[in-house]
Motif scaffolding. Structure first.
Motif, PDB file in Angstrom:
ATOM      1  N   MET A   1      -7.943   7.346  -1.701  1.00 28.47           N
ATOM      2  CA  MET A   1      -6.790   6.748  -2.363  1.00 28.47           C
ATOM      3  C   MET A   1      -5.610   7.731  -2.417  1.00 28.47           C
ATOM      4  SD  MET A   1      -5.899   3.993  -3.672  1.00 28.47           S
ATOM      5  CE  MET A   1      -4.856   3.197  -4.795  1.00 28.47           C
ATOM      6  N   LYS A   2      -5.931   9.013  -2.650  1.00 29.65           N
ATOM      7  CA  LYS A   2      -4.875  10.015  -2.718  1.00 29.65           C
ATOM      8  C   LYS A   2      -4.171  10.143  -1.372  1.00 29.65           C
ATOM      9  CE  LYS A   2      -6.860  12.787  -6.396  1.00 29.65           C
ATOM     10  NZ  LYS A   2      -7.404  14.094  -6.769  1.00 29.65           N
ATOM     11  N   LYS A   3      -4.937  10.011  -0.283  1.00 24.49           N
ATOM     12  CA  LYS A   3      -4.345  10.112   1.043  1.00 24.49           C
ATOM     13  C   LYS A   3      -3.311   9.002   1.271  1.00 24.49           C
ATOM     14  CE  LYS A   3      -8.174  12.366   3.379  1.00 24.49           C
ATOM     15  NZ  LYS A   3      -9.184  12.252   4.432  1.00 24.49           N
ATOM     16  N   ILE A   4      -3.600   7.821   0.792  1.00 29.06           N
ATOM     17  CA  ILE A   4      -2.687   6.683   0.961  1.00 29.06           C
ATOM     18  C   ILE A   4      -1.381   6.949   0.214  1.00 29.06           C
ATOM     19  CG2 ILE A   4      -2.321   4.238   0.426  1.00 29.06           C
ATOM     20  CD1 ILE A   4      -5.308   3.829   0.934  1.00 29.06           C
TER      21      ILE A   4
ATOM     22  N   ILE B   1      -0.108   9.903  -0.608  1.00 31.86           N
ATOM     23  CA  ILE B   1       0.608  10.983   0.078  1.00 31.86           C
ATOM     24  C   ILE B   1       1.298  10.447   1.328  1.00 31.86           C
ATOM     25  CG2 ILE B   1       0.312  13.142   1.360  1.00 31.86           C
ATOM     26  CD1 ILE B   1      -1.905  13.845  -0.687  1.00 31.86           C
ATOM     27  N   ILE B   2       0.609   9.633   2.085  1.00 31.21           N
ATOM     28  CA  ILE B   2       1.197   9.040   3.301  1.00 31.21           C
ATOM     29  C   ILE B   2       2.382   8.158   2.929  1.00 31.21           C
ATOM     30  CG2 ILE B   2       0.783   7.418   5.200  1.00 31.21           C
ATOM     31  CD1 ILE B   2      -2.076   8.583   5.335  1.00 31.21           C
ATOM     32  N   ALA B   3       2.266   7.392   1.847  1.00 31.47           N
ATOM     33  CA  ALA B   3       3.368   6.524   1.409  1.00 31.47           C
ATOM     34  C   ALA B   3       4.596   7.356   1.047  1.00 31.47           C
ATOM     35  CB  ALA B   3       2.934   5.674   0.222  1.00 31.47           C
ATOM     36  N   PHE B   4       4.400   8.484   0.336  1.00 34.22           N
ATOM     37  CA  PHE B   4       5.525   9.356  -0.007  1.00 34.22           C
ATOM     38  C   PHE B   4       6.165   9.967   1.231  1.00 34.22           C
ATOM     39  CE2 PHE B   4       3.801   9.563  -4.409  1.00 34.22           C
ATOM     40  CZ  PHE B   4       4.957   9.182  -5.050  1.00 34.22           C
ATOM     41  N   VAL B   5       5.356  10.377   2.174  1.00 33.63           N
ATOM     42  CA  VAL B   5       5.901  10.957   3.403  1.00 33.63           C
ATOM     43  C   VAL B   5       6.764   9.921   4.128  1.00 33.63           C
ATOM     44  CG1 VAL B   5       5.279  11.819   5.701  1.00 33.63           C
ATOM     45  CG2 VAL B   5       4.088  12.684   3.682  1.00 33.63           C
ATOM     46  N   PHE B   6       6.288   8.690   4.244  1.00 40.61           N
ATOM     47  CA  PHE B   6       7.076   7.637   4.899  1.00 40.61           C
ATOM     48  C   PHE B   6       8.359   7.338   4.131  1.00 40.61           C
ATOM     49  CE2 PHE B   6       3.268   6.448   7.348  1.00 40.61           C
ATOM     50  CZ  PHE B   6       3.851   6.367   8.601  1.00 40.61           C
ATOM     51  N   MET B   7       8.278   7.335   2.795  1.00 38.95           N
ATOM     52  CA  MET B   7       9.471   7.058   1.998  1.00 38.95           C
ATOM     53  C   MET B   7      10.542   8.130   2.233  1.00 38.95           C
ATOM     54  SD  MET B   7       9.495   4.287   0.345  1.00 38.95           S
ATOM     55  CE  MET B   7      10.817   4.647  -0.769  1.00 38.95           C
TER      56      MET B   7
ATOM     57  N   ILE C   1       6.025   5.570 -10.874  1.00 37.05           N
ATOM     58  CA  ILE C   1       5.679   4.937 -12.156  1.00 37.05           C
ATOM     59  C   ILE C   1       4.528   3.962 -11.982  1.00 37.05           C
ATOM     60  CG2 ILE C   1       6.523   3.352 -13.946  1.00 37.05           C
ATOM     61  CD1 ILE C   1       9.282   4.713 -13.586  1.00 37.05           C
ATOM     62  N   ILE C   2       4.601   3.120 -10.979  1.00 40.17           N
ATOM     63  CA  ILE C   2       3.530   2.142 -10.733  1.00 40.17           C
ATOM     64  C   ILE C   2       2.227   2.861 -10.404  1.00 40.17           C
ATOM     65  CG2 ILE C   2       2.746   0.331  -9.138  1.00 40.17           C
ATOM     66  CD1 ILE C   2       5.716  -0.559  -9.018  1.00 40.17           C
ATOM     67  N   GLY C   3       2.309   3.924  -9.593  1.00 41.50           N
ATOM     68  CA  GLY C   3       1.099   4.694  -9.258  1.00 41.50           C
ATOM     69  C   GLY C   3       0.510   5.352 -10.493  1.00 41.50           C
ATOM     70  N   GLY C   4       1.360   5.914 -11.349  1.00 43.72           N
ATOM     71  CA  GLY C   4       0.874   6.543 -12.579  1.00 43.72           C
ATOM     72  C   GLY C   4       0.199   5.547 -13.503  1.00 43.72           C
ATOM     73  N   VAL C   5       0.805   4.390 -13.679  1.00 46.48           N
ATOM     74  CA  VAL C   5       0.196   3.341 -14.515  1.00 46.48           C
ATOM     75  C   VAL C   5      -1.136   2.899 -13.925  1.00 46.48           C
ATOM     76  CG1 VAL C   5       0.487   0.957 -15.306  1.00 46.48           C
ATOM     77  CG2 VAL C   5       2.388   2.565 -15.480  1.00 46.48           C
ATOM     78  N   PHE C   6      -1.176   2.736 -12.619  1.00 43.50           N
ATOM     79  CA  PHE C   6      -2.407   2.307 -11.939  1.00 43.50           C
ATOM     80  C   PHE C   6      -3.530   3.315 -12.188  1.00 43.50           C
ATOM     81  CE2 PHE C   6      -5.098   2.463  -8.121  1.00 43.50           C
ATOM     82  CZ  PHE C   6      -5.626   1.172  -8.158  1.00 43.50           C
ATOM     83  N   PHE C   7      -3.235   4.629 -12.040  1.00 45.77           N
ATOM     84  CA  PHE C   7      -4.256   5.651 -12.251  1.00 45.77           C
ATOM     85  C   PHE C   7      -4.680   5.733 -13.714  1.00 45.77           C
ATOM     86  CE2 PHE C   7      -2.834   7.492  -8.136  1.00 45.77           C
ATOM     87  CZ  PHE C   7      -4.062   7.415  -7.499  1.00 45.77           C
ATOM     88  N   LEU C   8      -3.761   5.590 -14.653  1.00 50.85           N
ATOM     89  CA  LEU C   8      -4.105   5.624 -16.067  1.00 50.85           C
ATOM     90  C   LEU C   8      -5.000   4.457 -16.436  1.00 50.85           C
ATOM     91  CD1 LEU C   8      -0.775   6.736 -17.769  1.00 50.85           C
ATOM     92  CD2 LEU C   8      -2.880   8.066 -17.541  1.00 50.85           C
ATOM     93  N   LEU C   9      -4.682   3.269 -15.922  1.00 48.86           N
ATOM     94  CA  LEU C   9      -5.520   2.106 -16.211  1.00 48.86           C
ATOM     95  C   LEU C   9      -6.902   2.244 -15.577  1.00 48.86           C
ATOM     96  CD1 LEU C   9      -2.966  -0.818 -15.824  1.00 48.86           C
ATOM     97  CD2 LEU C   9      -3.959   0.067 -17.937  1.00 48.86           C
ATOM     98  N   ARG C  10      -6.949   2.818 -14.416  1.00 44.88           N
ATOM     99  CA  ARG C  10      -8.211   2.986 -13.694  1.00 44.88           C
ATOM    100  C   ARG C  10      -9.095   4.035 -14.393  1.00 44.88           C
ATOM    101  NH1 ARG C  10      -9.557   1.841  -7.839  1.00 44.88           N
ATOM    102  NH2 ARG C  10     -11.468   2.981  -7.633  1.00 44.88           N
ATOM    103  N   ARG C  11      -8.497   5.090 -14.932  1.00 48.16           N
ATOM    104  CA  ARG C  11      -9.229   6.132 -15.636  1.00 48.16           C
ATOM    105  C   ARG C  11      -9.867   5.615 -16.915  1.00 48.16           C
ATOM    106  NH1 ARG C  11      -6.556  11.990 -16.275  1.00 48.16           N
ATOM    107  NH2 ARG C  11      -8.244  12.974 -15.156  1.00 48.16           N
TER     108      ARG C  11
END
Length: 180
Positions: free
Chosen positions: A1-4, A6-12, A168-178
């Motif tokens: 999941m972390k790889k995805i 990182i790849i998304a940030f690189v593309f952005m 923000i969306i990624g942070g919320v997603f990880f907090l909810l998942r944790r």
């Protein structure tokens, strides 16, 4: 999941500026606010990117009357037109309307003044030359420059807003998942 992520940030970061870029006016002949002192035969507008075929411009005098411009051609990022008539002295405006390679329609204008000396203003040899009134013509409003800056600033803000939302969306997603 972390790889995805990182790849998304690189593309952005890699493609954000080109994805949101708009084609603005780079320079023109006559220039914005210029006082032209020679007969004008050709108008050239150079843009920051490639133009689509529907791009065009009109030349208008101070009363808003359109002046015929012949042979308007597009060559990559240049828009050129020929003026077949002799223009009288006065204020003019080039109203351009282009479609950039990104598909966005952009319009603007380039005001300029034509002050070509007439043959009666040329002194005859031996005649005393009186100094002409050197009051400068009123400065033309640099609307094209302002618009260009607006387009650039808005296109540079968008990538940061998108990246911020993804974080923000990624942070919320990880907090909810944790919490599960």
């Amino acid at each position: 999941m972390k790889k995805i992520i990182i790849i998304a940030f690189v593309f952005m970061f890699t493609f954000a500026n080109s994805a949101f870029a708009h084609t603005g006016l780079e320079n023109s002949n006559p220039a914005n606010g210029e006082v032209v002192t020679k007969e004008l035969k050709e108008i050239t507008l150079t843009f920051e990117g490639k133009l689509e075929k529907s791009s065009t411009f009109d030349l208008k005098n101070s009363t808003g009357e359109k002046i015929p411009v012949d042979d308007i051609t597009i060559n990559e990022e240049k828009l050129t037109g020929t003026i077949s008539t002799t223009l009288p002295n006065g204020s003019y405006e080039i109203d351009w309307n282009i479609v950039g390679a990104d598909g966005h329609q952009i319009e603007g204008n380039v005001p300029f003044t034509l002050e070509v000396p007439t043959s009666s203003e040329t002194p005859v040899e031996g005649e005393k030359v009186e100094e002409a009134n050197t009051t400068p013509a009123p400065a033309a409003t640099p609307t094209t420059v302002e618009q260009k800056e607006e387009v650039k600033s808005s296109s540079n803000v968008i990538p940061f807003v998108v990246i911020g939302l993804i974080v923000i969306i990624g942070g919320v997603f990880f907090l909810l998942r944790r919490k599960k």
